[in-house]
Design an enzyme around this catalytic site. Sequence first.
Site, short mmCIF file in Angstrom:
data_model
loop_
_atom_site.label_atom_id
_atom_site.label_comp_id
_atom_site.label_asym_id
_atom_site.label_seq_id
_atom_site.Cartn_x
_atom_site.Cartn_y
_atom_site.Cartn_z
CD1 TRP A 101 -1.68 -2.30 2.16
CD2 TRP A 101 -2.57 -1.86 0.16
NE1 TRP A 101 -2.45 -3.38 1.80
CE2 TRP A 101 -3.00 -3.13 0.57
CE3 TRP A 101 -2.99 -1.36 -1.08
CZ2 TRP A 101 -3.85 -3.92 -0.20
CZ3 TRP A 101 -3.83 -2.16 -1.86
CH2 TRP A 101 -4.25 -3.41 -1.42
CG ASP A 169 -3.29 3.76 4.51
OD1 ASP A 169 -4.34 3.51 5.13
OD2 ASP A 169 -2.96 3.14 3.47
CE LYS A 193 -8.64 -3.23 5.58
NZ LYS A 193 -8.36 -4.24 4.56
#
Length: 359
Positions: A101, A169, A193
């Site tokens: 990511w 992030d 999540k």
Amino acid sequence: MNRVINFSAGPSTIPLDVLKTAQDEFLSYQNKGFSIMEVSHRSAVFDEVINSAEKRVKELYGFSDDYAVLFLQGGASLQFAQIPMNLSTGKVCEYINTGVWTKKAIKEAEILGINYKVVASSEDTNFDRIPLIPELSKDADYTYICSNNTIYGTQYKEFPKTKSLLVIDSSSDLFSREIDTKNIGLFYGGIQKNGGPAGVTLVVIRKDLADRVGKNVPNILRYKTQIDANSMSNTPNTFGIYMLNLMLKKLIKEGGLKAVNEKNEKKAALLYSAIDEMSDFYKGHAKKDSRSLMNVSFNIIKGEELEKKFVSKALENNMMGLKGHRHLGGIRASIYNAITYENVETLVSFMRDFAKKNG
């Protein structure tokens, strides 16, 4: 009701009581005669929902009124580009590379042609650790990190001590622990999540930073546009924000981020202990000092075929989502907030039995 234990990396399991509340209100929100999915995002009814969610985010993390809370779309993937578009002023933008990511975020910075630098990386050891952080520039526009790495199972125990703004992030450990908000310029994550269904991206940004944006950035991609419109410059994901608000309400009622972190530490300790105890059969990917409390990635030493069997047999035993990401392979158990200690005990018992039968 037959519900499996969902160890998926995301979208992930949602607490049953939250799902039941949403089910009860699905046809008639608060007995008003309409679904929350049908109501206008400009209505007083939805104003109450989105303002409540904003207040609860600030309450949980301790963000002051100097910060704006936004509920956007496009996922973390859009933020990879939107952040440099809004926050880069021509000074260097520092990135710490800890996996897929952050590599994607770095790629967007490259495409945009901004002045960026990768100041630390753990790519040389297949992202099995959080790298040592060098002295960071006080003149950087920002320093960018991913706090938890879903694929490789690593997590920052503490955020880097930056002299510039910190951009985080937090997609895969959002709402899972208390954080130090000092120096945070922008904090974001997809909520799928620990915050409900996919489709909402939480962005918390220090309000003054929105003025950095250059004149060539489209209006819809400006944080200032969404700040001024209370996240409603375009129609937001109303149902996703409603679900997030329910999740935040539950989290606060059960003791907030400190309480949930204590539970997460106990779950992770149980699972990592089992991997370590059966080290002749299982091998964890992350170094011990970098292990994630959210995503536990490991391999079966005897190889891929046995890993496929493990995933298949686990599904037969009502445990889903244990196949590792294609970049790493192996097995991955994501033990987000809604996974209980008892769920992890069930997995550990299965792991012991599987190792005994296939060792």
